[in-house]
Enzyme design. Structure first.
Site, PDB file in Angstrom:
ATOM      1  N   LYS A 199       0.846  -1.197   0.000  1.00 53.58           N
ATOM      2  CA  LYS A 199       0.000   0.000   0.000  1.00 53.58           C
ATOM      3  C   LYS A 199       0.880   1.244   0.000  1.00 53.58           C
ATOM      4  CE  LYS A 199      -1.830   2.756   2.870  1.00 53.58           C
ATOM      5  NZ  LYS A 199      -1.663   4.019   2.104  1.00 53.58           N
ATOM      6  N   GLY A 252       6.822   4.965   8.280  1.00 54.77           N
ATOM      7  CA  GLY A 252       5.982   6.137   8.509  1.00 54.77           C
ATOM      8  C   GLY A 252       6.192   6.686   9.901  1.00 54.77           C
ATOM      9  N   SER A 253       5.152   7.293  10.428  1.00 57.63           N
ATOM     10  CA  SER A 253       5.275   7.977  11.717  1.00 57.63           C
ATOM     11  C   SER A 253       5.314   6.975  12.878  1.00 57.63           C
ATOM     12  CB  SER A 253       4.097   8.929  11.902  1.00 57.63           C
ATOM     13  OG  SER A 253       2.888   8.212  11.898  1.00 57.63           O
ATOM     14  N   THR A 254       5.934   7.368  13.960  1.00 54.88           N
ATOM     15  CA  THR A 254       5.996   6.522  15.153  1.00 54.88           C
ATOM     16  C   THR A 254       4.596   6.306  15.710  1.00 54.88           C
ATOM     17  OG1 THR A 254       8.270   7.125  15.639  1.00 54.88           O
ATOM     18  CG2 THR A 254       6.935   6.419  17.511  1.00 54.88           C
ATOM     19  N   GLU A 255       3.768   7.337  15.595  1.00 56.57           N
ATOM     20  CA  GLU A 255       2.378   7.241  16.055  1.00 56.57           C
ATOM     21  C   GLU A 255       1.633   6.094  15.346  1.00 56.57           C
ATOM     22  OE1 GLU A 255       0.526  10.866  14.916  1.00 56.57           O
ATOM     23  OE2 GLU A 255      -1.416  10.315  15.754  1.00 56.57           O
ATOM     24  N   GLY A 257       3.088   3.709  13.662  1.00 53.55           N
ATOM     25  CA  GLY A 257       3.839   2.484  13.951  1.00 53.55           C
ATOM     26  C   GLY A 257       3.272   1.757  15.166  1.00 53.55           C
ATOM     27  N   GLU A 274       9.954   1.101  10.332  1.00 53.97           N
ATOM     28  CA  GLU A 274      10.979   2.122  10.066  1.00 53.97           C
ATOM     29  C   GLU A 274      10.301   3.460  10.329  1.00 53.97           C
ATOM     30  OE1 GLU A 274      12.986   4.812   8.817  1.00 53.97           O
ATOM     31  OE2 GLU A 274      12.736   4.131   6.747  1.00 53.97           O
ATOM     32  N   CYS A 308      13.521  10.686   7.394  1.00 51.61           N
ATOM     33  CA  CYS A 308      13.402  10.204   8.770  1.00 51.61           C
ATOM     34  C   CYS A 308      14.728  10.358   9.509  1.00 51.61           C
ATOM     35  CB  CYS A 308      12.934   8.765   8.769  1.00 51.61           C
ATOM     36  SG  CYS A 308      13.739   7.757   7.543  1.00 51.61           S
ATOM     37  N   GLU A 405       9.987  15.517  16.022  1.00 50.02           N
ATOM     38  CA  GLU A 405      10.326  15.454  14.603  1.00 50.02           C
ATOM     39  C   GLU A 405       9.501  16.491  13.838  1.00 50.02           C
ATOM     40  OE1 GLU A 405       9.145  11.860  12.322  1.00 50.02           O
ATOM     41  OE2 GLU A 405      11.161  11.975  11.474  1.00 50.02           O
TER      42      GLU A 405
HETATM   43  P1  NAI Z   1       1.748   8.256   8.453  1.00 51.54           P
HETATM   44  O1  NAI Z   1       2.510   7.407   9.400  1.00 51.54           O
HETATM   45  O2  NAI Z   1       0.350   8.646   8.800  1.00 51.54           O
HETATM   46  O3  NAI Z   1       1.683   7.535   7.021  1.00 51.54           O
HETATM   47  C1  NAI Z   1       2.601   6.571   6.538  1.00 51.54           C
HETATM   48  C2  NAI Z   1       1.851   5.415   5.856  1.00 51.54           C
HETATM   49  O4  NAI Z   1       1.006   4.782   6.806  1.00 51.54           O
HETATM   50  C3  NAI Z   1       0.922   5.853   4.708  1.00 51.54           C
HETATM   51  O5  NAI Z   1       0.925   4.861   3.706  1.00 51.54           O
HETATM   52  C4  NAI Z   1      -0.431   5.912   5.386  1.00 51.54           C
HETATM   53  O6  NAI Z   1      -1.497   5.738   4.495  1.00 51.54           O
HETATM   54  C5  NAI Z   1      -0.330   4.742   6.345  1.00 51.54           C
HETATM   55  N1  NAI Z   1      -1.226   4.812   7.502  1.00 51.54           N
HETATM   56  C6  NAI Z   1      -1.691   5.913   8.145  1.00 51.54           C
HETATM   57  N2  NAI Z   1      -2.507   5.559   9.157  1.00 51.54           N
HETATM   58  C7  NAI Z   1      -2.560   4.209   9.169  1.00 51.54           C
HETATM   59  C8  NAI Z   1      -3.223   3.246   9.976  1.00 51.54           C
HETATM   60  N3  NAI Z   1      -4.008   3.612  10.978  1.00 51.54           N
HETATM   61  N4  NAI Z   1      -3.033   1.933   9.707  1.00 51.54           N
HETATM   62  C9  NAI Z   1      -2.227   1.547   8.699  1.00 51.54           C
HETATM   63  N5  NAI Z   1      -1.584   2.404   7.896  1.00 51.54           N
HETATM   64  C10 NAI Z   1      -1.743   3.728   8.120  1.00 51.54           C
HETATM   65  O7  NAI Z   1       2.612   9.538   8.180  1.00 51.54           O
HETATM   66  P2  NAI Z   1       2.096  10.951   7.603  1.00 51.54           P
HETATM   67  O8  NAI Z   1       0.785  11.308   8.192  1.00 51.54           O
HETATM   68  O9  NAI Z   1       2.197  10.892   6.148  1.00 51.54           O
HETATM   69  O10 NAI Z   1       3.219  11.924   8.185  1.00 51.54           O
HETATM   70  C11 NAI Z   1       3.134  12.344   9.541  1.00 51.54           C
HETATM   71  C12 NAI Z   1       4.516  12.434  10.139  1.00 51.54           C
HETATM   72  O11 NAI Z   1       5.114  11.155  10.185  1.00 51.54           O
HETATM   73  C13 NAI Z   1       5.510  13.266   9.361  1.00 51.54           C
HETATM   74  O12 NAI Z   1       5.380  14.618   9.638  1.00 51.54           O
HETATM   75  C14 NAI Z   1       6.812  12.705   9.850  1.00 51.54           C
HETATM   76  O13 NAI Z   1       7.139  13.267  11.093  1.00 51.54           O
HETATM   77  C15 NAI Z   1       6.513  11.237  10.031  1.00 51.54           C
HETATM   78  N6  NAI Z   1       6.940  10.433   8.877  1.00 51.54           N
HETATM   79  C16 NAI Z   1       8.052   9.655   8.973  1.00 51.54           C
HETATM   80  C17 NAI Z   1       8.499   8.951   7.871  1.00 51.54           C
HETATM   81  C18 NAI Z   1       9.695   8.097   7.915  1.00 51.54           C
HETATM   82  O14 NAI Z   1      10.366   7.955   6.910  1.00 51.54           O
HETATM   83  N7  NAI Z   1      10.005   7.445   9.004  1.00 51.54           N
HETATM   84  C19 NAI Z   1       7.844   9.039   6.574  1.00 51.54           C
HETATM   85  C20 NAI Z   1       6.650   9.844   6.598  1.00 51.54           C
HETATM   86  C21 NAI Z   1       6.251  10.512   7.703  1.00 51.54           C
END
Ligand code: NAI
Ligand code: MG
Length: 502
Positions: A199, A252-255, A257, A274, A308, A405
């Site tokens: 996804k 994605g985000s730690t939240e 995660g 990650e 990240c 972050e």
């Molecule tokens: P996010 O963690 O919400 O999204 C990342 C992925 O997770 C996307 O594919 C999203 O559709 C999916 N996702 C979101 N909620 C989900 C759920 N409940 N269950 C399963 N999958 C879900 O990150 P977002 O909102 O794009 O960015 C927010 C913050 O996260 C950023 O400002 C940054 O601080 C951090 N982040 C860190 C990244 C990294 O490389 N470690 C990459 C992107 C964001």
């Protein structure tokens, strides 16, 4: 298609984004079961770039069924030799390389990053990752193990381990390196013999969908790779919770995660994560300033700070603080912020209005707590999601901008006097993804590397990635590693076989 004239962009890209894009399930390009679609935006102007099928629970179900069927022991994928599997991955790398220009355009349009960067970094790194993983397909080996069982005196055994694929893998990725994250995830899963439901992020689904076409063109059997675009709360959550998924890999985000970990409890699926970071970048007074100043600037400003591992907490030894911070501020002011497709652009827009608001919110929080911008500090225009490269000083340990972050082009700089105290300060954060050290003292550099709590420590360099070098987090920055042979642990499980032979 907004303001982009089709003659300006690669014609293959123009025709790809003109049509609504479907999802890949069981080797077929299909609409969502609901018939719904969602828009992907051009972050340089906020206009709709393309329309994409919106996956949800029903589509995830179909994709998981297809992946399960493709993982069946009698399937063409499972009957393939390791060498054949490796060659398919290698072929995918060749195809991707042949389409470098097209993917660079897609990535620049969908994510906003400069075309020059996508062309020089994102696409070649993804190609190299697939080639590296293609080589591993034939090298995933177990061990033979001598036994000394005390309660069967005189008996002899032949014991060995098999490393088998974990099964059906759900992969959920972020938008900051859309194609490269897809490669980091797909490469090792395929080398290990798993099947996948991927996804992509809702902000940037296009390059993964185009990659899906190349995956089918390379000749992967149907159902081995399924790609379901959609939102996190719907498609992502359904994939993370699915009881017929054996493992989830998330970026994605730690939240989120933490939500993934909770969602995994239903069938105790394996999880690798990650996540975010707030990486310390430490400059000592004996550092080579010619390398350090551009290096520390690029540590935060590369990919608009949407990394990240961005070097976002800058600690500089007092005697060189002004020199380093002024040097970075000077470079920040010279960075040309603009549309990714413009050849002169150094830094593009942030990926979304949500991200723009987050970053601007952090800037306001910093100013309200007494931080001062010596470069940047604001968004640049009302159209598109542009923010100025920003250097904040007068910052202190407890401020939100120092602890959390930001995920934008904003560095917080703090002086330090006692080199003994810098390690505990650098480590005093919930994250532990990466760290940087700038010094000409070899002993000090490696002592720092030993004591910093981070999955990666860069010495006199930053943001150096290689398919062979493991990457991942300590503490709340994640579980498991991407890349290197370590990543194969995420996608294989060990079976011990014990045979009595005498
Ligand atoms: P996010 O963690 O919400 O999204 C990342 C992925 O997770 C996307 O594919 C999203 O559709 C999916 N996702 C979101 N909620 C989900 C759920 N409940 N269950 C399963 N999958 C879900 O990150 P977002 O909102 O794009 O960015 C927010 C913050 O996260 C950023 O400002 C940054 O601080 C951090 N982040 C860190 C990244 C990294 O490389 N470690 C990459 C992107 C964001
Ligand atoms: Mg989100």
């Amino acid at each position: 298609m907004g303001t982009i004239s089709v003659t300006q962009i690669d014609p293959r890209v123009a025709s790809f984004i003109e049509k609504p894009r479907k999802m890949l399930i069981n080797g077929n390009w299909v609409d969502a079961v609901s018939g719904k679609t969602f828009p992907s935006y051009d972050p340089s102007n906020g206009e709709v770039l393309a329309t994409v099928a919106e996956g949800d629970r029903a589509d995830i179900d179909l994709a998981v069924k297809a992946a399960r069927k493709a993982f069946d022991s009698a399937s063409p994928w499972r009957k393939m030799t390791a060498s054949e599997r490796g060659r398919l991955i290698w072929k995918l790398a060749d195809l991707l390389e042949q389409h470098t220009e097209e993917f660079a355009y897609l990535e620049s349009l969908d994510n906003g990053k400069p075309l020059t960067i996508a062309r020089a970094a994102d696409v070649p790194l993804a190609v190299d990752l697939f080639r590296y993983m293609a080589g591993w397909a034939t090298k995933i080996e177990g061990n033979t193990i001598p036994l000394s069982v005390p309660y069967t005196p005189g008996a002899r055994y032949l014991s060995y381990t098999l490393r088998e694929p974990v099964g059906v893998v759900g992969q959920i990725i972020a938008w900051n390196f859309p194609l490269l994250m897809a490669a980091w995830k797909l490469g090792p899963a395929l080398a290990s013999g798993c099947t996948v439901v991927l996804k992509p992020a809702e902000q940037t689904p296009l390059s993964a969908l185009r990659l899906g076409e190349l995956i089918m063109e390379a000749g992967f059997p149907e159902g081995v790779v399924n790609i379901v675009p959609g939102y996190g709360e719907t498609a992502g959550a359904a994939l993370a919770a699915h009881n017929d998924v054996d493992k989830v890999a998330f970026t994605g985000s730690t939240e989120v995660g933490k939500l993934i970990v909770h969602a995994a409890t239903g069938n105790l699926k394996r999880v690798s994560l990650e996540l975010g970071g707030k990486s310390p970048n430490v400059v000592f007074k004996d550092a080579d300033m010619k390398a350090t100043i551009p290096g520390a600037a690029s540590a935060i400003f590369f990919n608009h700070g949407q990394c990240c591992c961005a070097g976002s907490r800058l600690y500089v030894e007092k005697p060189v603080f002004n020199e380093v911070v002024d040097g970075i501020a000077e470079r920040a002011k010279k960075i040309k912020v603009g549309r990714g497709l413009e050849p002169t652009t150094d830094m593009g827009p942030l990926v979304s209005s949500e991200q723009l608001n987050r970053v601007c919110g952090y800037l306001e929080s910093g100013f309200s707590q007494g931080a001062k911008a010596i470069a940047g500090g604001h968004k640049t225009s009302d159209k598109g999601y542009f923010v100025e490269p920003t250097v904040l000083v007068n910052t202190s340990h407890d401020m939100k901008v120092v602890q959390e972050e930001i995920f934008g082009p904003v560095v917080v700089a703090m002086p330090f006097s006692d080199p003994e105290e810098i390690v505990p300060q650098a480590n005093d954060n919930v994250y532990g993804l990466a760290a940087g050290v700038w010094t000409t003292d070899i002993g000090k550099a490696h002592r720092m590397a030993e004591h910093l709590q981070a999955g990666t420590v860069w010495i006199n360099c930053y943001n150096i990635f290689d398919a062979a070098l493991p990457f991942g987090g300590y503490k709340q920055s994640g579980w498991g590693r991407e890349m290197g042979h370590e990543v194969l642990n995420n996608y294989t499980q060990t079976k011990a076989v014990c045979a009595r032979i005498a």
